[in-house]
Write a protein that holds these residues in place. Structure first.
Motif, PDB file in Angstrom:
ATOM      1  N   LEU A 203       0.828  -1.493   0.036  1.00  0.00           N
ATOM      2  CA  LEU A 203       0.042   0.000  -0.088  1.00  0.00           C
ATOM      3  C   LEU A 203       0.728   1.427   0.046  1.00  0.00           C
ATOM      4  O   LEU A 203       0.473   2.226  -0.640  1.00  0.00           O
ATOM      5  CB  LEU A 203      -0.982  -0.040   1.216  1.00  0.00           C
ATOM      6  N   GLN A 204       2.044   1.409   0.672  1.00  0.00           N
ATOM      7  CA  GLN A 204       2.848   2.260   0.812  1.00  0.00           C
ATOM      8  C   GLN A 204       3.509   2.554  -0.578  1.00  0.00           C
ATOM      9  O   GLN A 204       3.633   3.773  -0.945  1.00  0.00           O
ATOM     10  CB  GLN A 204       3.886   2.305   1.902  1.00  0.00           C
ATOM     11  N   GLU A 205       3.722   1.602  -1.168  1.00  0.00           N
ATOM     12  CA  GLU A 205       4.522   1.752  -2.612  1.00  0.00           C
ATOM     13  C   GLU A 205       3.549   2.175  -3.632  1.00  0.00           C
ATOM     14  O   GLU A 205       3.905   3.132  -4.232  1.00  0.00           O
ATOM     15  CB  GLU A 205       5.021   0.170  -2.965  1.00  0.00           C
ATOM     16  N   VAL A 206       2.167   1.783  -3.572  1.00  0.00           N
ATOM     17  CA  VAL A 206       1.302   2.125  -4.305  1.00  0.00           C
ATOM     18  C   VAL A 206       1.031   3.798  -4.029  1.00  0.00           C
ATOM     19  O   VAL A 206       0.926   4.400  -4.989  1.00  0.00           O
ATOM     20  CB  VAL A 206      -0.327   1.445  -4.234  1.00  0.00           C
ATOM     21  N   LEU A 207       0.938   4.336  -3.001  1.00  0.00           N
ATOM     22  CA  LEU A 207       0.711   5.565  -2.617  1.00  0.00           C
ATOM     23  C   LEU A 207       1.870   6.359  -2.956  1.00  0.00           C
ATOM     24  O   LEU A 207       1.842   7.491  -3.692  1.00  0.00           O
ATOM     25  CB  LEU A 207       0.540   5.626  -0.768  1.00  0.00           C
ATOM     26  N   ASP A 208       3.149   5.937  -2.937  1.00  0.00           N
ATOM     27  CA  ASP A 208       4.220   6.721  -3.319  1.00  0.00           C
ATOM     28  C   ASP A 208       4.356   6.863  -4.830  1.00  0.00           C
ATOM     29  O   ASP A 208       4.481   7.797  -5.527  1.00  0.00           O
ATOM     30  CB  ASP A 208       5.537   5.978  -2.961  1.00  0.00           C
ATOM     31  N   GLY A 209       3.870   5.845  -5.516  1.00  0.00           N
ATOM     32  CA  GLY A 209       3.882   5.860  -7.038  1.00  0.00           C
ATOM     33  C   GLY A 209       2.843   6.822  -7.357  1.00  0.00           C
ATOM     34  O   GLY A 209       2.859   7.629  -8.316  1.00  0.00           O
ATOM     35  N   LEU A 210       1.683   7.135  -6.675  1.00  0.00           N
ATOM     36  CA  LEU A 210       0.505   7.920  -7.019  1.00  0.00           C
ATOM     37  C   LEU A 210       1.123   9.296  -6.911  1.00  0.00           C
ATOM     38  O   LEU A 210       0.705  10.121  -7.573  1.00  0.00           O
ATOM     39  CB  LEU A 210      -0.778   7.632  -6.307  1.00  0.00           C
ATOM     40  N   ARG A 211       1.743   9.530  -5.660  1.00  0.00           N
ATOM     41  CA  ARG A 211       2.334  10.944  -5.419  1.00  0.00           C
ATOM     42  C   ARG A 211       3.383  11.274  -6.602  1.00  0.00           C
ATOM     43  O   ARG A 211       3.244  12.498  -6.707  1.00  0.00           O
ATOM     44  CB  ARG A 211       2.903  10.815  -3.961  1.00  0.00           C
ATOM     45  N   ARG A 212       3.933  10.185  -7.091  1.00  0.00           N
ATOM     46  CA  ARG A 212       5.078  10.742  -8.060  1.00  0.00           C
ATOM     47  C   ARG A 212       4.477  11.282  -9.362  1.00  0.00           C
ATOM     48  O   ARG A 212       5.042  11.936 -10.162  1.00  0.00           O
ATOM     49  CB  ARG A 212       6.172   9.508  -8.142  1.00  0.00           C
ATOM     50  N   LEU A 213       3.290  10.795  -9.778  1.00  0.00           N
ATOM     51  CA  LEU A 213       2.286  10.764 -10.869  1.00  0.00           C
ATOM     52  C   LEU A 213       2.028  12.232 -10.760  1.00  0.00           C
ATOM     53  O   LEU A 213       1.783  12.932 -11.876  1.00  0.00           O
ATOM     54  CB  LEU A 213       1.416   9.838 -11.009  1.00  0.00           C
ATOM     55  N   LEU A 214       1.482  12.931  -9.589  1.00  0.00           N
ATOM     56  CA  LEU A 214       1.217  14.322  -9.488  1.00  0.00           C
ATOM     57  C   LEU A 214       2.220  15.101  -9.603  1.00  0.00           C
ATOM     58  O   LEU A 214       2.969  15.997  -9.919  1.00  0.00           O
ATOM     59  CB  LEU A 214       0.492  14.524  -8.107  1.00  0.00           C
TER      60      LEU A 214
END
Length: 120
Positions: free
Chosen positions: A109-120
Motif C-alpha cells: 500500500l505504501q508503494e502504491v501511495l508513493d507511486g501515485l504521489r510521483r504521478l502528481l
C-alpha cells in the motif's frame, strides 16, 4: 433541560441485564464483529429480556456490535455480553472482520501511495 429532567441511569441496570456478569462467555466478539440472526434460529425463550429481543430483531440484517450498542443506547460491554449469550444459544451468528490473510500488505500500500504521489 434542567438537571432534574435529565435521564440518569444506575449501575444496577447493566448488572441486571447481564445477570451479574461483567464478561461475555466468549472473547471472540469485538466492536467490529458483525452479527446476523441465525437462519433458522430457535425461538427466544419467554425469559428473554427486551434488550435481547431488540438485538435479535436488529440483526435480521447484518449489523456490527458497536452499531447495535448505539441503537440500543447501551454500553458496548453490555451488548457484547448479550450478543455472546445469543450466539451461544444459536440465535445469532457472529462474523469477525476481515481476516488478516486477506488484508493488503502495508508495504504494498505504501508503494502504491508513493507511486501515485510521483504521478502528481
Amino acid at each position: 433541560m434542567s438537571g432534574q429532567d435529565e435521564y440518569q441511569d444506575s449501575a444496577l441496570r447493566p448488572y441486571v441485564l447481564t445477570g451479574g456478569r461483567a464478561r461475555p462467555s466468549r472473547n471472540t466478539i469485538g466492536v467490529d464483529t458483525l452479527l446476523v440472526m441465525a437462519d433458522p434460529g430457535p425461538p427466544l425463550p419467554v425469559s428473554a429480556s427486551r434488550q435481547e429481543r431488540a438485538l435479535l430483531r436488529m440483526c435480521a440484517r447484518l449489523l456490527s456490535l458497536v452499531e447495535a450498542a448505539a441503537h440500543l443506547e447501551l454500553p458496548v460491554s453490555i451488548v457484547t455480553i448479550l450478543a455472546s449469550d445469543l450466539v451461544d444459544s444459536g440465535h445469532l451468528t457472529a462474523r469477525s472482520g476481515i481476516p488478516e490473510a486477506t488484508r493488503p500488505d502495508q508495504e504494498l500500500l505504501q508503494e502504491v501511495l508513493d507511486g501515485l504521489r510521483r504521478l502528481l
